[in-house]
Design a protein around this motif. Structure first.
Motif, PDB file in Angstrom:
ATOM      1  N   SER A   5     -27.202   3.340 -22.207  1.00  0.00           N
ATOM      2  CA  SER A   5     -25.827   3.682 -22.594  1.00  0.00           C
ATOM      3  C   SER A   5     -24.817   2.846 -21.822  1.00  0.00           C
ATOM      4  N   MET A   6     -25.041   2.703 -20.533  1.00  0.00           N
ATOM      5  CA  MET A   6     -24.129   1.919 -19.690  1.00  0.00           C
ATOM      6  C   MET A   6     -24.104   0.452 -20.122  1.00  0.00           C
ATOM      7  N   LEU A   7     -25.274  -0.082 -20.458  1.00  0.00           N
ATOM      8  CA  LEU A   7     -25.347  -1.480 -20.881  1.00  0.00           C
ATOM      9  C   LEU A   7     -24.780  -1.677 -22.291  1.00  0.00           C
ATOM     10  N   SER A   8     -24.669  -0.589 -23.061  1.00  0.00           N
ATOM     11  CA  SER A   8     -24.099  -0.671 -24.411  1.00  0.00           C
ATOM     12  C   SER A   8     -22.576  -0.549 -24.402  1.00  0.00           C
ATOM     13  N   SER A   9     -22.012  -0.225 -23.248  1.00  0.00           N
ATOM     14  CA  SER A   9     -20.572   0.014 -23.139  1.00  0.00           C
ATOM     15  C   SER A   9     -19.893  -1.126 -22.377  1.00  0.00           C
ATOM     16  N   LYS A  10     -18.614  -0.929 -22.098  1.00  0.00           N
ATOM     17  CA  LYS A  10     -17.846  -1.873 -21.277  1.00  0.00           C
ATOM     18  C   LYS A  10     -17.405  -1.226 -19.965  1.00  0.00           C
ATOM     19  N   MET A  11     -17.979  -0.079 -19.646  1.00  0.00           N
ATOM     20  CA  MET A  11     -17.577   0.684 -18.466  1.00  0.00           C
ATOM     21  C   MET A  11     -17.997  -0.009 -17.177  1.00  0.00           C
ATOM     22  N   LYS A  49     -31.478 -11.349 -14.279  1.00  0.00           N
ATOM     23  CA  LYS A  49     -32.605 -12.270 -14.479  1.00  0.00           C
ATOM     24  C   LYS A  49     -33.893 -11.490 -14.745  1.00  0.00           C
ATOM     25  N   LYS A  50     -34.029 -10.345 -14.058  1.00  0.00           N
ATOM     26  CA  LYS A  50     -35.193  -9.483 -14.272  1.00  0.00           C
ATOM     27  C   LYS A  50     -35.210  -8.953 -15.711  1.00  0.00           C
ATOM     28  N   ILE A  51     -34.049  -8.591 -16.231  1.00  0.00           N
ATOM     29  CA  ILE A  51     -33.939  -8.104 -17.607  1.00  0.00           C
ATOM     30  C   ILE A  51     -34.354  -9.191 -18.593  1.00  0.00           C
ATOM     31  N   GLN A  52     -33.903 -10.419 -18.364  1.00  0.00           N
ATOM     32  CA  GLN A  52     -34.251 -11.531 -19.249  1.00  0.00           C
ATOM     33  C   GLN A  52     -35.756 -11.781 -19.274  1.00  0.00           C
ATOM     34  N   LEU A  53     -36.357 -11.844 -18.091  1.00  0.00           N
ATOM     35  CA  LEU A  53     -37.799 -12.087 -17.998  1.00  0.00           C
ATOM     36  C   LEU A  53     -38.600 -10.943 -18.623  1.00  0.00           C
ATOM     37  N   SER A  54     -38.134  -9.714 -18.385  1.00  0.00           N
ATOM     38  CA  SER A  54     -38.822  -8.542 -18.935  1.00  0.00           C
ATOM     39  C   SER A  54     -38.746  -8.539 -20.455  1.00  0.00           C
ATOM     40  N   TYR A  55     -37.607  -8.948 -20.980  1.00  0.00           N
ATOM     41  CA  TYR A  55     -37.421  -9.039 -22.435  1.00  0.00           C
ATOM     42  C   TYR A  55     -38.393 -10.054 -23.031  1.00  0.00           C
ATOM     43  N   PHE A  56     -38.507 -11.196 -22.406  1.00  0.00           N
ATOM     44  CA  PHE A  56     -39.415 -12.242 -22.869  1.00  0.00           C
ATOM     45  C   PHE A  56     -40.868 -11.751 -22.822  1.00  0.00           C
ATOM     46  N   ALA A  79     -39.809 -14.736 -29.334  1.00  0.00           N
ATOM     47  CA  ALA A  79     -39.893 -15.196 -27.944  1.00  0.00           C
ATOM     48  C   ALA A  79     -39.583 -16.684 -27.842  1.00  0.00           C
ATOM     49  N   GLU A  80     -40.029 -17.419 -28.845  1.00  0.00           N
ATOM     50  CA  GLU A  80     -39.790 -18.860 -28.838  1.00  0.00           C
ATOM     51  C   GLU A  80     -38.299 -19.178 -28.992  1.00  0.00           C
ATOM     52  N   THR A  81     -37.608 -18.376 -29.801  1.00  0.00           N
ATOM     53  CA  THR A  81     -36.184 -18.655 -30.043  1.00  0.00           C
ATOM     54  C   THR A  81     -35.310 -18.371 -28.834  1.00  0.00           C
ATOM     55  N   ILE A  82     -35.732 -17.476 -27.949  1.00  0.00           N
ATOM     56  CA  ILE A  82     -34.873 -17.146 -26.806  1.00  0.00           C
ATOM     57  C   ILE A  82     -35.104 -18.076 -25.610  1.00  0.00           C
ATOM     58  N   ILE A  83     -36.143 -18.891 -25.674  1.00  0.00           N
ATOM     59  CA  ILE A  83     -36.411 -19.799 -24.563  1.00  0.00           C
ATOM     60  C   ILE A  83     -35.222 -20.746 -24.344  1.00  0.00           C
ATOM     61  N   ASN A  84     -34.642 -21.215 -25.462  1.00  0.00           N
ATOM     62  CA  ASN A  84     -33.513 -22.129 -25.343  1.00  0.00           C
ATOM     63  C   ASN A  84     -32.243 -21.424 -24.833  1.00  0.00           C
ATOM     64  N   LYS A  85     -32.157 -20.118 -25.084  1.00  0.00           N
ATOM     65  CA  LYS A  85     -30.966 -19.386 -24.633  1.00  0.00           C
ATOM     66  C   LYS A  85     -31.034 -19.081 -23.140  1.00  0.00           C
ATOM     67  N   TYR A  86     -32.221 -18.723 -22.674  1.00  0.00           N
ATOM     68  CA  TYR A  86     -32.381 -18.342 -21.269  1.00  0.00           C
ATOM     69  C   TYR A  86     -32.815 -19.533 -20.441  1.00  0.00           C
ATOM     70  N   ILE A 110     -32.765  -3.442 -24.828  1.00  0.00           N
ATOM     71  CA  ILE A 110     -31.805  -3.988 -23.861  1.00  0.00           C
ATOM     72  C   ILE A 110     -31.644  -5.487 -24.075  1.00  0.00           C
ATOM     73  N   GLY A 111     -32.767  -6.173 -24.280  1.00  0.00           N
ATOM     74  CA  GLY A 111     -32.710  -7.618 -24.492  1.00  0.00           C
ATOM     75  C   GLY A 111     -31.903  -7.991 -25.719  1.00  0.00           C
ATOM     76  N   GLU A 112     -32.002  -7.177 -26.775  1.00  0.00           N
ATOM     77  CA  GLU A 112     -31.254  -7.466 -27.999  1.00  0.00           C
ATOM     78  C   GLU A 112     -29.754  -7.272 -27.811  1.00  0.00           C
ATOM     79  N   LEU A 113     -29.363  -6.386 -26.881  1.00  0.00           N
ATOM     80  CA  LEU A 113     -27.939  -6.272 -26.545  1.00  0.00           C
ATOM     81  C   LEU A 113     -27.434  -7.595 -25.977  1.00  0.00           C
ATOM     82  N   ASP A 114     -28.274  -8.212 -25.143  1.00  0.00           N
ATOM     83  CA  ASP A 114     -27.891  -9.483 -24.514  1.00  0.00           C
ATOM     84  C   ASP A 114     -27.863 -10.617 -25.533  1.00  0.00           C
ATOM     85  N   ILE A 115     -28.898 -10.686 -26.350  1.00  0.00           N
ATOM     86  CA  ILE A 115     -28.989 -11.746 -27.354  1.00  0.00           C
ATOM     87  C   ILE A 115     -27.818 -11.659 -28.336  1.00  0.00           C
ATOM     88  N   SER A 116     -27.375 -10.430 -28.638  1.00  0.00           N
ATOM     89  CA  SER A 116     -26.273 -10.225 -29.585  1.00  0.00           C
ATOM     90  C   SER A 116     -24.899 -10.335 -28.917  1.00  0.00           C
TER      91      SER A 116
END
Length: 464
Positions: free
Chosen positions: A382-388, A436-443, A455-462, A416-422
């Motif tokens: 919830s916290m990561l979905s908000s701007k709080m 960084k832990k969130i990114q690696l965990s998402y991958f 997974a292949e498409t996010i390599i270029n983003k991260y 959580i990873g899709e929140l970041d990608i979007s």
């Protein structure tokens, strides 16, 4: 019931026939040479056989669990024909794939009940319905459904447990499948079929190429449903409901419920269901009711499950039972005892309109669940979905992420990873090393679930 009556009748007949036969055989021999056990024992054995057979059949009948209780189900003859055809074929899995609100869940539940109560051809099948929408371990969910008391939950143990029920031809109906767990569900289905010849029927909330589509509702079905719900409706209203809903079952239910509650539908000023829902929110709901509806929608988006009313009352500071009744009157929610339900497709439309209230709702949800140990993962999402501003420490965030990975809850990590990608993740996370832990965990989660292309498409983003 007919089979039970036949078994009982045979049992009584056998008992009545054997008594005189035993008497006659006793009359023909010397009373001194008679061993009572020599004729009583066979008599009791035969009686026990028929009586046990009767009890087993009766027990099997009363233990068939009923899954479908919804009065809005329409008889999907074509879809059920595809199910019966599949059960006669040498295939492991049948997949229904279509958009939200078309009636996949009701179809699965109704199919499970029909399979359990009627033979298909000359075979008797036994069905189990499970929902894995918030689960990652399918074996564990199925094990709970069959009361398998084991920490391993292997295919072998599941097979032995099902065989111990003295039933053959099992079929598992799996709901709540998404693009995230589709590959693991397919692998599970193949294993069940190859190891113990158990078939699976699944429903996916995505349009996939190999999936069977469900038909939309027509005027006749709307008329049938209105009769079931005891709603007086004209042919003109049926035509307008069909036009407004575009035949989608979830929207037809939404509109029929409004008519059932004596609400007047403004057909003239609304061209589609989205505009109509926007119209109701704006014109019919006050600020408090909109705030409650926003909180309900956000809670469902986070948990994908029913909402406990007492929790909602603690989260939303303008909560009232009266306002919840108004939301139910306009068909946004359904209240059963202490539980609140909302259709996902309806929630999505509401969230799109109530965007200005969402941040406040997420903040209230975060502040409530952050203090509940077994639900702090809801607070984090919830916290990561908000701007709080963050109210959880970096250590707390990392602990929740690590626990989810350890428990194999990769869907949570991907959410959580899709929140970041979007690009809608709370920007405050960028200041934390745990990002960084969130990114690696998402991958890693994508790889674990076999989503290699993503997974292949996010390599270029991260920048790993």
């Amino acid at each position: 019931m007919r089979r039970i009556s036949v078994s009982l009748f045979l049992c009584i007949c056998a008992f009545l026939i054997l008594i005189p036969l035993s008497y006659i055989s006793i009359k023909n021999i010397s009373i001194d040479s008679v061993n009572p056990a020599s004729f009583i024992s066979p008599l009791l054995t035969v009686f026990d056989f028929f009586f046990t057979s009767y009890l087993l059949k009766y027990e099997k009948r009363i233990k068939n669990k009923k899954y479908q209780y919804d009065n809005y189900f329409s008889d999907r003859t074509d879809e059920y024909k595809k199910i019966t055809d599949f059960l006669k074929q040498d295939k492991a899995m049948l997949c229904f794939s279509d958009k939200l609100g078309i009636g996949k869940t009701l179809l699965l539940k109704e199919a499970a009940d029909r399979i359990n109560n009627k033979r298909i051809g000359w075979k008797k099948y036994h069905a189990i319905y499970i929902d894995i929408i918030n689960e990652t371990n399918i074996s564990e969910v199925l094990s709970k459904a069959i009361n398998l008391d084991s920490s391993e939950n292997t295919i072998d143990l599941i097979s032995k447990k099902l065989k111990s029920k003295h039933k053959k031809n099992w079929v598992i109906l799996i709901d709540g499948v998404s693009h995230l767990n589709l590959i693991s569900v397919k692998n599970f289905s193949d294993s069940l079929y190859n190891y113990c010849n158990i078939k699976c029927i699944i429903c996916v909330d995505d349009l996939i190429e190999q999936g069977v589509k469900l038909s939309l509702f027509d005027k006749e079905i709307i008329k049938t449903l209105s009769v079931k719900q005891k709603i007086n409706i004209s042919d003109d209203e049926i035509n307008k409901i069909l036009l407004l809903s575009k035949g989608m079952p979830v929207y037809i239910r939404f509109l029929l419920n409004q008519l059932k509650n004596d609400s007047i539908i403004d057909f003239e000023n609304n061209s589609d269901i989205t505009n109509y829902i926007y119209y109701i929110i704006e014109k019919k709901l006050n600020n408090n009711q909109q705030a409650i509806l926003t909180t309900v929608c956000c809670l469902y988006k986070l948990t994908k499950s029913k909402i406990i009313k007492t929790e909602l009352s603690n989260i939303c500071n303008v909560f009232s039972d009266y306002d919840c009744k108004i939301l139910e009157y306009y068909s946004f929610i359904t209240i059963k005892n202490n539980e609140i339900f909302i259709e996902e497709s309806i929630a999505q439309i509401c969230v799109n309109y109530l965007g200005s209230n969402i941040n406040n709702a997420y903040e209230a949800i975060t502040r409530y669940y952050v203090h509940i140990n077994n639900k702090r993962h809801i607070a984090l999402l919830s916290m990561l979905s908000s701007k709080m501003n963050f109210i959880m420490s970096e250590t707390d965030i990392e602990e929740i992420i690590c626990t989810k990975i350890k428990n194999g809850d990769y869907t949570y990590i991907i959410n959580i990873g899709e929140l970041d990608i979007s690009n809608i993740i709370n920007p405050n996370i960028y200041d934390y090393d745990v990002y960084k832990k969130i990114q690696l965990s998402y991958f890693d989660a994508l790889l674990e679930l076999g989503l290699y292309k993503t997974a292949e498409t996010i390599i270029n983003k991260y920048d790993f």
